[in-house]
Design a protein around this motif. Structure first.
Motif, PDB file in Angstrom:
ATOM      1  N   ILE A  37       0.858  -1.190   0.000  1.00  0.00           N
ATOM      2  CA  ILE A  37       0.000   0.000   0.000  1.00  0.00           C
ATOM      3  C   ILE A  37       0.892   1.237   0.000  1.00  0.00           C
ATOM      4  CG2 ILE A  37      -1.926   1.186   1.123  1.00  0.00           C
ATOM      5  CD1 ILE A  37      -2.298  -1.398   2.801  1.00  0.00           C
ATOM      6  N   MET A  38       0.893   1.979  -1.096  1.00  0.00           N
ATOM      7  CA  MET A  38       1.735   3.166  -1.191  1.00  0.00           C
ATOM      8  C   MET A  38       0.869   4.420  -1.090  1.00  0.00           C
ATOM      9  SD  MET A  38       4.518   4.248  -4.140  1.00  0.00           S
ATOM     10  CE  MET A  38       5.610   2.869  -3.795  1.00  0.00           C
ATOM     11  N   VAL A  39       1.163   5.243  -0.089  1.00  0.00           N
ATOM     12  CA  VAL A  39       0.389   6.454   0.177  1.00  0.00           C
ATOM     13  C   VAL A  39       1.313   7.665   0.102  1.00  0.00           C
ATOM     14  CG1 VAL A  39      -1.027   7.678   1.874  1.00  0.00           C
ATOM     15  CG2 VAL A  39      -1.265   5.203   1.610  1.00  0.00           C
ATOM     16  N   ALA A  40       0.865   8.718  -0.589  1.00  0.00           N
ATOM     17  CA  ALA A  40       1.698   9.896  -0.794  1.00  0.00           C
ATOM     18  C   ALA A  40       1.351  11.043   0.146  1.00  0.00           C
ATOM     19  CB  ALA A  40       1.584  10.379  -2.235  1.00  0.00           C
ATOM     20  N   ARG A  41       0.127  11.036   0.675  1.00  0.00           N
ATOM     21  CA  ARG A  41      -0.289  12.148   1.539  1.00  0.00           C
ATOM     22  C   ARG A  41      -1.551  11.725   2.291  1.00  0.00           C
ATOM     23  NH1 ARG A  41      -3.177  17.375   1.227  1.00  0.00           N
ATOM     24  NH2 ARG A  41      -1.875  19.007   2.111  1.00  0.00           N
ATOM     25  N   ALA A  42      -1.658  12.139   3.533  1.00  0.00           N
ATOM     26  CA  ALA A  42      -2.863  11.888   4.330  1.00  0.00           C
ATOM     27  C   ALA A  42      -3.062  13.101   5.226  1.00  0.00           C
ATOM     28  CB  ALA A  42      -2.720  10.612   5.164  1.00  0.00           C
ATOM     29  N   ALA A  43      -3.935  14.015   4.799  1.00  0.00           N
ATOM     30  CA  ALA A  43      -4.060  15.288   5.506  1.00  0.00           C
ATOM     31  C   ALA A  43      -5.412  15.922   5.217  1.00  0.00           C
ATOM     32  CB  ALA A  43      -2.939  16.238   5.079  1.00  0.00           C
ATOM     33  N   LEU A  44      -5.742  16.940   5.995  1.00  0.00           N
ATOM     34  CA  LEU A  44      -6.966  17.688   5.739  1.00  0.00           C
ATOM     35  C   LEU A  44      -6.830  18.429   4.417  1.00  0.00           C
ATOM     36  CD1 LEU A  44      -7.625  19.163   9.306  1.00  0.00           C
ATOM     37  CD2 LEU A  44      -8.703  17.164   8.241  1.00  0.00           C
ATOM     38  N   HIS A  45      -7.873  18.330   3.607  1.00  0.00           N
ATOM     39  CA  HIS A  45      -7.843  18.861   2.248  1.00  0.00           C
ATOM     40  C   HIS A  45      -9.025  19.816   2.075  1.00  0.00           C
ATOM     41  CE1 HIS A  45      -6.519  18.734  -1.914  1.00  0.00           C
ATOM     42  NE2 HIS A  45      -7.719  18.424  -2.328  1.00  0.00           N
ATOM     43  N   MET A  46      -8.734  21.037   1.654  1.00  0.00           N
ATOM     44  CA  MET A  46      -9.760  22.085   1.611  1.00  0.00           C
ATOM     45  C   MET A  46     -10.330  22.335   0.219  1.00  0.00           C
ATOM     46  SD  MET A  46      -9.729  22.785   4.790  1.00  0.00           S
ATOM     47  CE  MET A  46      -8.655  22.709   6.237  1.00  0.00           C
ATOM     48  N   TRP A  47      -9.875  21.609  -0.784  1.00  0.00           N
ATOM     49  CA  TRP A  47     -10.173  21.992  -2.169  1.00  0.00           C
ATOM     50  C   TRP A  47     -11.173  21.092  -2.872  1.00  0.00           C
ATOM     51  CZ3 TRP A  47      -4.217  22.249  -3.097  1.00  0.00           C
ATOM     52  CH2 TRP A  47      -3.695  23.327  -2.382  1.00  0.00           C
ATOM     53  N   GLU A  48     -11.987  20.375  -2.099  1.00  0.00           N
ATOM     54  CA  GLU A  48     -13.036  19.566  -2.708  1.00  0.00           C
ATOM     55  C   GLU A  48     -14.322  20.401  -2.797  1.00  0.00           C
ATOM     56  OE1 GLU A  48     -11.541  17.294  -3.924  1.00  0.00           O
ATOM     57  OE2 GLU A  48     -10.921  15.651  -2.616  1.00  0.00           O
ATOM     58  N   GLU A  49     -15.402  19.805  -3.245  1.00  0.00           N
ATOM     59  CA  GLU A  49     -16.691  20.488  -3.274  1.00  0.00           C
ATOM     60  C   GLU A  49     -17.056  20.922  -1.852  1.00  0.00           C
ATOM     61  OE1 GLU A  49     -16.254  18.423  -7.027  1.00  0.00           O
ATOM     62  OE2 GLU A  49     -15.854  17.847  -4.973  1.00  0.00           O
ATOM     63  N   PRO A  50     -17.808  22.033  -1.713  1.00  0.00           N
ATOM     64  CA  PRO A  50     -18.113  22.572  -0.379  1.00  0.00           C
ATOM     65  C   PRO A  50     -18.735  21.564   0.572  1.00  0.00           C
ATOM     66  CG  PRO A  50     -18.740  24.142  -2.077  1.00  0.00           C
ATOM     67  CD  PRO A  50     -18.333  22.893  -2.797  1.00  0.00           C
ATOM     68  N   CYS A  51     -19.581  20.680   0.071  1.00  0.00           N
ATOM     69  CA  CYS A  51     -20.238  19.709   0.947  1.00  0.00           C
ATOM     70  C   CYS A  51     -19.341  18.528   1.290  1.00  0.00           C
ATOM     71  CB  CYS A  51     -21.539  19.212   0.306  1.00  0.00           C
ATOM     72  SG  CYS A  51     -21.300  18.303  -1.229  1.00  0.00           S
ATOM     73  N   ILE A  52     -18.130  18.506   0.744  1.00  0.00           N
ATOM     74  CA  ILE A  52     -17.144  17.479   1.076  1.00  0.00           C
ATOM     75  C   ILE A  52     -16.072  18.052   2.003  1.00  0.00           C
ATOM     76  CG2 ILE A  52     -15.413  15.871   0.176  1.00  0.00           C
ATOM     77  CD1 ILE A  52     -18.229  15.046  -0.530  1.00  0.00           C
ATOM     78  N   SER A  53     -15.525  19.204   1.647  1.00  0.00           N
ATOM     79  CA  SER A  53     -14.466  19.816   2.462  1.00  0.00           C
ATOM     80  C   SER A  53     -15.016  20.554   3.664  1.00  0.00           C
ATOM     81  CB  SER A  53     -13.626  20.781   1.614  1.00  0.00           C
ATOM     82  OG  SER A  53     -12.808  20.079   0.720  1.00  0.00           O
ATOM     83  N   GLY A  54     -16.060  21.387   3.447  1.00  0.00           N
ATOM     84  CA  GLY A  54     -16.558  22.219   4.534  1.00  0.00           C
ATOM     85  C   GLY A  54     -15.472  23.143   5.065  1.00  0.00           C
ATOM     86  N   LYS A  55     -15.622  23.609   6.283  1.00  0.00           N
ATOM     87  CA  LYS A  55     -14.623  24.492   6.891  1.00  0.00           C
ATOM     88  C   LYS A  55     -13.455  23.713   7.494  1.00  0.00           C
ATOM     89  CE  LYS A  55     -17.937  28.142   8.074  1.00  0.00           C
ATOM     90  NZ  LYS A  55     -18.572  28.936   9.172  1.00  0.00           N
ATOM     91  N   GLU A  56     -13.736  22.499   7.927  1.00  0.00           N
ATOM     92  CA  GLU A  56     -12.715  21.715   8.629  1.00  0.00           C
ATOM     93  C   GLU A  56     -11.783  20.965   7.680  1.00  0.00           C
ATOM     94  OE1 GLU A  56     -16.403  22.344  10.903  1.00  0.00           O
ATOM     95  OE2 GLU A  56     -15.985  21.393   8.961  1.00  0.00           O
ATOM     96  N   GLY A  57     -12.273  20.642   6.495  1.00  0.00           N
ATOM     97  CA  GLY A  57     -11.474  19.895   5.528  1.00  0.00           C
ATOM     98  C   GLY A  57     -11.898  18.445   5.408  1.00  0.00           C
ATOM     99  N   SER A  58     -11.559  17.875   4.274  1.00  0.00           N
ATOM    100  CA  SER A  58     -11.795  16.456   4.011  1.00  0.00           C
ATOM    101  C   SER A  58     -10.531  15.689   4.361  1.00  0.00           C
ATOM    102  CB  SER A  58     -12.147  16.265   2.526  1.00  0.00           C
ATOM    103  OG  SER A  58     -12.298  14.902   2.205  1.00  0.00           O
ATOM    104  N   GLY A  59     -10.687  14.535   4.974  1.00  0.00           N
ATOM    105  CA  GLY A  59      -9.530  13.725   5.353  1.00  0.00           C
ATOM    106  C   GLY A  59      -9.026  12.925   4.167  1.00  0.00           C
ATOM    107  N   ALA A  60      -8.243  13.574   3.315  1.00  0.00           N
ATOM    108  CA  ALA A  60      -7.850  12.985   2.034  1.00  0.00           C
ATOM    109  C   ALA A  60      -6.615  12.101   2.167  1.00  0.00           C
ATOM    110  CB  ALA A  60      -7.603  14.082   1.008  1.00  0.00           C
ATOM    111  N   VAL A  61      -6.748  10.872   1.719  1.00  0.00           N
ATOM    112  CA  VAL A  61      -5.629   9.937   1.650  1.00  0.00           C
ATOM    113  C   VAL A  61      -5.340   9.701   0.175  1.00  0.00           C
ATOM    114  CG1 VAL A  61      -4.760   7.671   2.305  1.00  0.00           C
ATOM    115  CG2 VAL A  61      -6.370   8.866   3.812  1.00  0.00           C
ATOM    116  N   PHE A  62      -4.187  10.195  -0.281  1.00  0.00           N
ATOM    117  CA  PHE A  62      -3.805  10.085  -1.682  1.00  0.00           C
ATOM    118  C   PHE A  62      -2.958   8.838  -1.876  1.00  0.00           C
ATOM    119  CE2 PHE A  62      -4.840  14.541  -1.304  1.00  0.00           C
ATOM    120  CZ  PHE A  62      -5.332  14.910  -2.559  1.00  0.00           C
TER     121      PHE A  62
END
Length: 303
Positions: A37-62
């Protein structure tokens, strides 16, 4: 089922490429990665659609690697499987729980299909240990229906692309002339699994499907076909996200069309088409979005 899925990695047919390589033995197919399992990033992400990111961010695992491999990909540093850290299933589950502890609105699995057996196992483990926020499956749309069925009950929100409905275009830029038929079948399965969109009191999506479409410069006709198919087939049962953020990458410098950004006129033509059809459940982009600064740094953050 865990053993069944692991066996699939020995003769890999997880994606429509059907490479048949033994990833458990270290072989790599079209996706560019073996079974680690190779993962490049796992962090709060603010650049998705508003109902996905919101103010807190989406927990994006790339995840590194990709079964589609578009020539114009803006995430080429990871899509070729050339960067990222190899982690265990147990640690992946820990990452999900850590993102939840950081107040992420959801767990956002970005291009995870080629690690589906391991991701499925990690989701089950994390849910057993207290993962309660929605799980988003963020995909190119180039997925097998029979593989998506292994995610039923584990994924709450599907966030697929529908890149092409013109087979020649799919063949030219993604070496996948079968993309339209494969992606349409995959989308049908996604909608079947999660049904009509639901939101919480903050306007954050709890379940449902958002289909993304990136307008390519010079290819408004393809985009109109995609829009007509989506709205004509699903109406308000899904949300549509029309994106103008195409960013010319160095690999496309000699392409007569994809070496430039989308013009305002091209994007306006697509939006006018959406309005003429009566599309209402739609996200659009405003301002200057075609910037490399919007592309995350894949530096191992959060891993």
């Amino acid at each position: 089922m865990k053993e069944e899925l692991q066996t699939m990695l020995k003769d890999c047919h997880l994606c429509p490429r059907n490479c048949g390589v033994d990833r458990l033995a270290g072989q790599k197919g079209f996706c560019g990665v073996d079974a680690g399992i190779m993962v490049a990033r796992a962090a709060l992400h603010m650049w998705e659609e508003p109902c996905i990111s919101g103010k807190e961010g989406s927990g994006a695992v790339f995840f590194s690697g990709c079964s589609l491999g578009c020539a114009f990909c803006q995430n080429r540093t990871i899509s070729k499987g050339q960067s990222g850290k190899v982690i265990t299933v147990e640690y992946l589950a820990e990452l999900f729980l850590d993102l939840q502890a950081q107040k992420a609105n959801n767990i956002n699995l970005v291009t995870a299909g080629h690690f589906l057996p391991q991701v499925r196992e990690a989701l089950i483990l994390a849910k057993e240990q207290g993962l309660t926020i929605p799980v988003v499956y963020n995909s190119s749309g180039y997925e097998k229906v029979e593989m998506l069925r292994y995610l039923e009950g584990l994924v709450d929100i599907y966030l697929p692309d529908l890149k092409y409905l013109e087979a020649d275009l799919a063949g030219k830029y993604s070496h996948a002339k079968d993309y339209p038929e494969v992606a349409m079948k995959a989308l049908e399965e996604m909608v079947r699994q999660v049904g009509t969109p639901e939101f919480d009191e903050r306007g954050m999506m709890k379940k449902g499907v958002i289909v993304r479409h990136l307008l390519l410069p010079g290819h408004v006709r393809n985009s109109k076909k995609v829009l007509e198919y989506l709205y004509g087939t699903y109406g308000d049962q899904i949300y549509i996200s029309l994106m103008n953020q195409y960013t010319p990458m160095p690999a496309m410098k000699d392409d007569p069309q994809l070496s430039r950004k989308v013009t305002d006129r091209e994007y306006d033509r697509l939006l006018d088409h959406a309005i003429s059809f009566g599309v209402t459940n739609c996200f659009i982009q405003e301002g200057e979005t075609a910037k490399e600064s919007f592309i995350p740094e894949f530096n191992g953050e959060g891993i």
